[in-house]
Write an enzyme that holds these catalytic residues in place. Structure first.
Site, PDB file in Angstrom:
ATOM      1  N   ASP A  98       1.666  -4.986   8.617  1.00 62.43           N
ATOM      2  CA  ASP A  98       0.507  -4.112   8.464  1.00 62.43           C
ATOM      3  C   ASP A  98      -0.719  -5.010   8.305  1.00 62.43           C
ATOM      4  OD1 ASP A  98      -1.539  -2.432   7.568  1.00 62.43           O
ATOM      5  OD2 ASP A  98      -0.141  -1.092   6.534  1.00 62.43           O
ATOM      6  N   TYR A 150     -11.231   1.209  10.483  1.00 62.35           N
ATOM      7  CA  TYR A 150     -12.387   1.643   9.679  1.00 62.35           C
ATOM      8  C   TYR A 150     -12.711   0.683   8.540  1.00 62.35           C
ATOM      9  CZ  TYR A 150      -8.624   3.764   6.839  1.00 62.35           C
ATOM     10  OH  TYR A 150      -7.476   3.980   6.127  1.00 62.35           O
ATOM     11  N   LYS A 151     -11.877  -0.334   8.335  1.00 61.87           N
ATOM     12  CA  LYS A 151     -12.143  -1.315   7.271  1.00 61.87           C
ATOM     13  C   LYS A 151     -13.012  -2.434   7.849  1.00 61.87           C
ATOM     14  CE  LYS A 151      -8.140   0.201   4.659  1.00 61.87           C
ATOM     15  NZ  LYS A 151      -6.720   0.036   4.349  1.00 61.87           N
ATOM     16  N   ARG A 158     -12.257  -4.583  -7.331  1.00 62.60           N
ATOM     17  CA  ARG A 158     -12.042  -5.229  -6.028  1.00 62.60           C
ATOM     18  C   ARG A 158     -13.380  -5.406  -5.325  1.00 62.60           C
ATOM     19  NH1 ARG A 158      -8.284  -2.422  -1.481  1.00 62.60           N
ATOM     20  NH2 ARG A 158      -9.953  -0.911  -1.603  1.00 62.60           N
ATOM     21  N   PHE A 161       0.858  -1.185   0.000  1.00 63.54           N
ATOM     22  CA  PHE A 161       0.000   0.000   0.000  1.00 63.54           C
ATOM     23  C   PHE A 161       0.900   1.243   0.000  1.00 63.54           C
ATOM     24  CE2 PHE A 161      -2.915   3.132   1.730  1.00 63.54           C
ATOM     25  CZ  PHE A 161      -4.101   2.801   1.099  1.00 63.54           C
TER      26      PHE A 161
HETATM   27  C1  LIG Z   1      -5.953   1.218   4.111  1.00 62.39           C
HETATM   28  C2  LIG Z   1      -4.502   1.021   4.368  1.00 62.39           C
HETATM   29  C3  LIG Z   1      -3.751   2.004   5.018  1.00 62.39           C
HETATM   30  C4  LIG Z   1      -4.394   3.319   5.365  1.00 62.39           C
HETATM   31  O1  LIG Z   1      -3.623   4.152   6.135  1.00 62.39           O
HETATM   32  P1  LIG Z   1      -4.289   5.444   6.801  1.00 62.39           P
HETATM   33  O2  LIG Z   1      -3.204   6.101   7.503  1.00 62.39           O
HETATM   34  O3  LIG Z   1      -5.401   4.956   7.680  1.00 62.39           O
HETATM   35  O4  LIG Z   1      -4.883   6.273   5.697  1.00 62.39           O
HETATM   36  C5  LIG Z   1      -2.426   1.745   5.304  1.00 62.39           C
HETATM   37  N1  LIG Z   1      -1.846   0.570   4.942  1.00 62.39           N
HETATM   38  C6  LIG Z   1      -2.549  -0.381   4.289  1.00 62.39           C
HETATM   39  C7  LIG Z   1      -1.893  -1.658   3.923  1.00 62.39           C
HETATM   40  C8  LIG Z   1      -3.899  -0.176   3.969  1.00 62.39           C
HETATM   41  O5  LIG Z   1      -4.574  -1.107   3.308  1.00 62.39           O
END
Ligand SMILES: *Cc1c(COP(=O)(O)O)cnc(C)c1O
Length: 416
Positions: free
Chosen positions: A201, A226-227, A375, A129
């Protein structure tokens, strides 16, 4: 061929199906994007009203003590811990995933600097990401210590890339695009054998797949609420640090909430013992309080039951798409092997963006990621087998009729 009636039967015998009533999902929508923003727990509305009217309105500043605001990051962390195989007082819910990554990566590099200062490489994946890679780049730039980022292009290339020069390996457990899931225990063992530290992560893992950080002997973990955890838009993320490492160094965002005696107002920083040192500053309490509503629903089931249903949903989706949409240019990029699959499924299509827009117009909400990736997230707390069936029929119609070619579906929005 699996029929709609067969899917109705699967729903009828699904022991998790009653949990759907605890989510406020709009009628006429099939929501396949809980991997990006979880649905709203029904209870969140009442909870928000109570936090705003009573805790903030009536309690005012007193609520930092009387409503437990000060300790909310730790209290929520303790509730979240069982979902990721962490122990008591090892998790805090605070800040964002990006910010928590800055903290844990900064700490990990400091630990390594004390043990093996010649190690200057951070390994990750080019498909990680972007924020993870950006944060690593920003921290390396700040430190000016000769660190470099070594990115591999496939999970198979990791073993080769982890050598004596590596300080930290930063991996996302379930890939946000492909849904590929790493073997956390095996990779962590390999990382440790080479003398490096492992940061995981869990953005697409927490609440989606069983995770056991302690059993895997992981070093650091971060992830979103939030996911799959349904904490609300932008709700605070979590951070976990192995008790073996936690007290060795301070994390770099040394704010007053992480101080061992916060209200002594001393001029020098001294970190708290344990995971409390990963706190930084004052949290948006109205948002943080919502996280509990999602965790309350998880407390009514367990990750093994959720995993069983998640795999059944993703298996069904893959099978139905391949039957119903066989005539179209769709390529599955998610592993078929259960052990390597998270809780979302991605297909490539040359017009992926427009197809997703056409699906959303028909009430089927998935999302799009560059390049060409459609997705679809499956959240066993509220997705039904019949919804999977209906979503695939609608996808088939859009592809058969080329609805996606309409001009309105080509317009790019800022969030895809
Ligand atoms: C969604 C996601 C994030 C999001 O990071 P934020 O700081 O909450 O915006 C980070 N890493 C991964 C792998 C994600 O899927």
């Amino acid at each position: 061929m699996t029929t709609r009636n067969a899917c109705l039967a699967l729903d009828a015998e699904d022991s998790l199906a009653p949990l759907r009533a605890q989510f406020a999902l709009p009628a006429g929508v099939i929501y396949l994007d809980g991997n990006s923003l979880g649905a709203r727990p029904v209870a969140a509305l009442e909870r928000a009203q109570a936090v705003i009217a009573q805790e903030w309105g009536d309690g005012l500043i007193r609520s930092w003590n009387s409503a437990g605001w000060r300790d909310l990051p730790q209290r929520l962390g303790n509730r979240l811990a069982s979902l990721i195989g962490a122990g008591d007082d090892e998790v805090v819910v605070t800040d964002t995933t990006s910010i928590n990554l800055f903290k844990v990566l900064g700490a990990a590099l400091k630990v390594q600097d004390g043990r093996a200062p010649q190690r200057k490489v951070i390994v990750s994946e080019s498909s990680n990401f972007p924020t993870d890679l950006y944060i690593a780049q920003g921290l390396m730039d700040l430190l000016q210590q000769g660190y470099s980022l070594r990115l591999v292009d496939s999970p198979e290339a990791l073993a080769q890339a982890i050598d004596q020069d590596v300080a930290v390996v930063l991996l996302t457990h379930v890939n946000y695009k492909t849904g590929y899931m790493h073997d956390m225990a095996a990779l962590t063992a390999l990382i440790h054998e080479c003398g490096a530290l492992a940061i995981w992560d869990l953005a697409h893992s927490a609440g989606a797949v069983p995770v056991d950080l302690r059993q895997a002997d992981a070093d650091y973990a971060i992830g979103c609420t939030y996911k799959y955890l349904n904490g609300g838009p932008g709700s605070q993320a979590f951070a976990w640090v192995s008790p073996k490492l936690c007290d060795l160094v301070a994390q770099p965002l040394s704010g007053w909430f992480g101080h061992v005696r916060q209200f002594d107002m001393e001029s020098g920083y001294e970190p708290s013992k344990g995971i409390a040192r990963y706190l930084c500053g004052t949290q948006p309490i109205t948002s943080l309080a919502m996280v509990e509503c999602g965790l309350d629903i998880f407390a009514q089931t367990d990750m093994l039951s959720l995993r069983r249903k998640s795999l059944a949903l993703t298996d069904l989706f893959i099978q139905l798409v391949e039957e119903r949409c066989a005539a179209h240019d769709l390529t599955l990029i998610t592993p078929r092997e259960h052990a390597k699959r998270g809780s979302h499924v991605s297909f490539e299509h040359p017009q992926g963006y427009a197809v997703i827009q056409a699906l959303i117009a028909r009430g089927v909400i998935g999302d799009y990621r560059e390049p060409r990736i459609m997705r679809f997230g499956f959240t066993p707390l509220y997705t039904s087998f019949t919804e999977v069936f209906d979503a695939v029929q609608i996808l088939g119609e859009i592809l058969d009729e080329k609805t996606w070619a309409q001009a309105q579906f080509q317009v790019r929005h800022s969030v895809t």
